[in-house]
Design a protein around this motif. Structure first.
Motif, mmCIF file in Angstrom:
data_model
loop_
_atom_site.group_PDB
_atom_site.id
_atom_site.type_symbol
_atom_site.label_atom_id
_atom_site.label_comp_id
_atom_site.label_asym_id
_atom_site.label_seq_id
_atom_site.Cartn_x
_atom_site.Cartn_y
_atom_site.Cartn_z
ATOM 1 N N THR A 157 0.983 -1.445 -0.161
ATOM 2 C CA THR A 157 0.416 -0.088 0.115
ATOM 3 C C THR A 157 0.538 1.679 -0.425
ATOM 4 N N THR A 158 2.095 1.643 1.035
ATOM 5 C CA THR A 158 2.774 2.763 0.751
ATOM 6 C C THR A 158 3.374 2.762 -0.708
ATOM 7 N N THR A 159 3.928 1.767 -1.769
ATOM 8 C CA THR A 159 4.578 1.784 -2.735
ATOM 9 C C THR A 159 3.160 2.855 -3.372
ATOM 10 N N LEU A 160 1.380 1.989 -3.203
ATOM 11 C CA LEU A 160 0.532 2.394 -4.378
ATOM 12 C C LEU A 160 0.215 4.269 -3.470
ATOM 13 N N ARG A 161 0.266 4.146 -3.037
ATOM 14 C CA ARG A 161 0.515 5.207 -2.040
ATOM 15 C C ARG A 161 1.815 6.474 -2.797
ATOM 16 N N ALA A 162 2.919 5.868 -2.738
ATOM 17 C CA ALA A 162 3.983 6.785 -3.610
ATOM 18 C C ALA A 162 4.015 6.627 -5.003
#
Length: 357
Positions: free
Chosen positions: A46-51
């Protein structure tokens, strides 16, 4: 001719403060493909998606979309300028707007907004519900509205953050296939985040398996299952067990199932201890086989039955038998290996515990 690359992540690291959640991530998504970030909770997907969406800055690396760098340390293109759509886990519909108004919200200044909204509502099969409000819809219908709203501005890339997690199992299966069909019909590239591998495999062309902030493998669902790059991928994707073996020749392993020959040479010295991955579909019934296994558990699936088996060595396996071949717990069955390839890893240090895949 292969499709052009739409999204590239290069050596991407991001997190909060000095804590790195995602480390040295690299992947490519082709135009028109659907990718998925798959892994357990807290792994960094999810952190990757938000980035990618522009909600998280990068600590290192860069993100490129359609040939333009949109994020690097010290520079983050604003989310609204990225031409990226987002479908959230909780749908985030406006309760005071009708279905049609929700879909048209992102294009409300365009003169053709009515036509676009009508076309998208027809695409998601909700044209008859255009004047209803979100609270009058089922969960699946609300998800379709959220998808149509995200597609209305014609984004270059669509991001979906666990979009089916609030739905029951059967609706998730049906809607995930429906979403794939819609995205493919429009040629829309997308990245989905989920912890459900069945969902990932049903929707995606490429899947990335994460573990503790690192991307273990970015590959097709077929290759993730049949050619896992690491023991973690092998154990996270699908069912199966590792059994211990000894390499006797470059392509041959001695195991509790006898000598198994693969379709390649393995890069280990003869005599090396290795772990061999065996999936349930690699073990088939063989009534005349001298190798007998004890049935310790069975799960009936209708067309097939999953048996948990124990070998004379004490090692465990699982096997899918046709359901008409019914065996009781406590009985012994003849089995053989019917794998056209073997997945082999260096053996883990002996612990007395067999690894389950």
């Amino acid at each position: 001719m292969s499709a052009a690359t739409l999204l590239t992540l290069r050596s991407l690291s991001c997190g909060y403060g000095n804590q790195r959640i995602v480390q040295e991530l690299g992947l490519h998504l082709r135009a028109g493909d659907i990718g998925c970030l798959l892994g357990p909770s807290g792994c960094g997907k999810t952190t990757t998606l938000r980035a990618i969406a522009g909600f998280e800055p990068l600590l290192s690396g860069e993100i490129e979309l359609a040939g333009e760098v949109i994020s690097r340390p010290g520079f983050t293109l604003a989310p609204e300028r990225r031409r990226i759509g987002m479908v959230f886990q909780d749908y985030a519909l406006f309760p005071h707007l009708t279905v049609e108004e929700n879909v048209a919200f992102g294009i409300r200044k365009l003169p053709e907004k009515g036509r676009i909204a009508a076309e998208l509502l027809a695409l998601v099969k909700l044209e008859r519900l255009a004047q209803r409000y979100p609270h009058e819809l089922s969960g699946g219908q609300q998800q379709r509205v959220a998808l149509a709203r995200a597609l209305a501005p014609s984004p270059q890339l669509l991001l979906l953050d666990e979009p089916f997690s609030n739905l029951d199992v059967e609706l998730r299966r049906a809607l995930s296939q429906e979403v794939r069909d819609i995205l493919k019909a429009r040629g829309t590239s997308a990245i989905l985040v989920t912890h459900d591998q069945e969902e990932a495999f049903a929707v995606s062309d490429q899947v990335g398996v994460f573990n503790q902030g690192y991307l273990q493998q970015w590959d097709t669902p077929f290759n993730l299952y049949h050619e896992p790059a690491t023991p973690f991928v092998a154990s996270f994707v699908g069912q199966g067990y590792f059994i211990r073996g000894t390499l006797r020749a470059p392509d041959t392993v001695e195991t509790g199932l006898g000598q198994l020959t693969g379709n390649r040479a393995y890069p280990f010295a003869p005599g090396s201890h290795v772990d061999v991955l065996l999936r349930p579909d690699d073990i088939v019934p063989a009534p005349d086989s001298a190798l007998r296994a004890l049935v310790t558990h069975k799960t009936f699936f209708g067309a097939s039955t999953l048996y948990r088996l124990t070998l004379p060595t004490g090692e465990h396996l699982e096997s899918l038998f046709p359901s008409h071949a019914d065996h009781s717990v406590g009985s012994h069955v003849g089995i053989r290996v019917a794998a056209d390839h073997l997945v082999v890893f260096p053996a883990e240090p002996a612990t007395g515990v067999q690894r389950s895949a």
